[in-house]
Design an enzyme around this catalytic site. Structure first.
Site, mmCIF file in Angstrom:
data_model
loop_
_atom_site.group_PDB
_atom_site.id
_atom_site.type_symbol
_atom_site.label_atom_id
_atom_site.label_comp_id
_atom_site.label_asym_id
_atom_site.label_seq_id
_atom_site.Cartn_x
_atom_site.Cartn_y
_atom_site.Cartn_z
ATOM 1 N N SER A 59 0.842 -1.186 0.000
ATOM 2 C CA SER A 59 0.000 0.000 0.000
ATOM 3 C C SER A 59 0.879 1.239 0.000
ATOM 4 C CB SER A 59 -0.922 0.015 1.228
ATOM 5 O OG SER A 59 -1.787 1.148 1.186
ATOM 6 N N GLU A 60 0.452 2.264 -0.729
ATOM 7 C CA GLU A 60 1.320 3.417 -0.969
ATOM 8 C C GLU A 60 1.627 4.219 0.293
ATOM 9 O OE1 GLU A 60 -1.401 6.917 -2.718
ATOM 10 O OE2 GLU A 60 -1.725 4.975 -3.659
#
Length: 300
Positions: A59-60
């Site tokens: 996830s960023e």
């Protein structure tokens, strides 16, 4: 012929549920892949990864090694994804600085990213951060970095808008997130592979007719049949593990006792319908037609 369906006609179509869409995406993610799931619908994919595959979810906001969503009552809001949803962490998972996460995304270390979209064009252009409406709130996030940084970009979205307009378009009219970056589209009606400016329907929701799918695509004229086959020479082996329909001539691995002959419809009506829509490139669909029973690979 109208380019779009009426809301009533669109609502009457058989559709995959959001979880069924997520499961269909998960089906095509190979063992060992590093994958980013975008905000919104794509986050559901984490709940449908086959248990016999190790898929590393990133996830960023700086998390890697995520698992499915936590059970109700077991949420830890100090452990969230980029959409602020609570997540679980599998053994070996970790979290780290936001800048390190973007280095992964921009550095080509992601095998697949799965993003939502407002529009996808026939050439793979993606628009998913702004509709251009005066009262719309732009929300690009890391989508631009993901769209061009991942080795493959999948889009998971509903096929039509609430007003019946197709989100698959000849050319995007919304501000672009990335150019020629989308390789495969998963909607609640079909799975469509983009190759060389053409859309190839490789799977579809059970019960939909060719006429219904044609109407959902706008002014695309098609007149063939669906069949369940896997093209063994048109995509990487890791992504060719599911029953699907394709239209690439070559050797096919037969799964349902039929071989399909790939044909592009060359009728005057088809040629007219796929010339130019709204001044853009046509969304050119190919389908397959069953031509006989076989028991092993056969070249067509």
């Amino acid at each position: 012929m109208s380019t779009d369906q009426s809301p009533a006609a669109a609502a009457a179509l058989p559709r995959w549920s959001r979880d069924q869409m997520a499961a269909r995406v998960a089906q095509d993610i190979p063992d060992g892949a590093v994958v980013n799931l975008g905000i919104g619908l794509p986050t559901l994919v984490a709940n449908h990864i086959p248990p016999d595959r190790e898929v590393i979810l990133q996830s960023e906001n700086g998390v890697i090694g995520m698992g499915p969503a936590p059970a109700p009552g077991e949420e830890d809001y100090d452990l969230i994804n980029a959409g602020k949803q609570p997540v679980t962490l599998l053994p070996g998972g970790c979290y780290f600085h936001h800048a390190d996460s973007f280095a992964m995304m921009r550095g080509g270390h992601l095998d697949v990213c799965v993003l939502g979209a407002f529009q996808v064009a026939a050439n793979g252009d993606l628009a998913n951060w702004h509709t251009g409406a005066p009262d719309a709130i732009p929300a690009v996030g890391g989508a631009m970095d993901l769209a061009i940084g991942a080795k493959r970009t999948f889009v998971m979205m509903e096929h039509t808008t609430k007003t019946g307009q197709s989100k698959l378009v000849p050319a995007c009219t919304y501000p672009l997130t990335g150019q020629s970056c989308v390789s495969r589209i998963y909607t609640d009606l079909a799975v469509i592979e983009l190759r060389q400016g053409r859309g190839h329907v490789i799977d579809h929701v059970p019960g939909i007719t060719l006429a219904q799918l044609q109407a959902a695509m706008g002014k695309i004229n098609v007149a063939s049949e669906f069949t369940s086959i896997v093209p063994s020479n048109s995509q990487p082996a890791a992504f060719g593990t599911t029953s699907s329909a394709s239209a690439v001539s070559g050797t096919y691995s037969i799964e349902v006792g039929q071989v399909a002959k790939a044909t592009r419809l060359a009728s005057t009506a088809f040629a007219s319908a796929t010339t130019s829509l709204n001044g853009g490139a046509p969304f050119d669909l190919w389908f397959t037609k069953p031509v006989g029973a076989v028991t092993e690979q056969q070249t067509v």
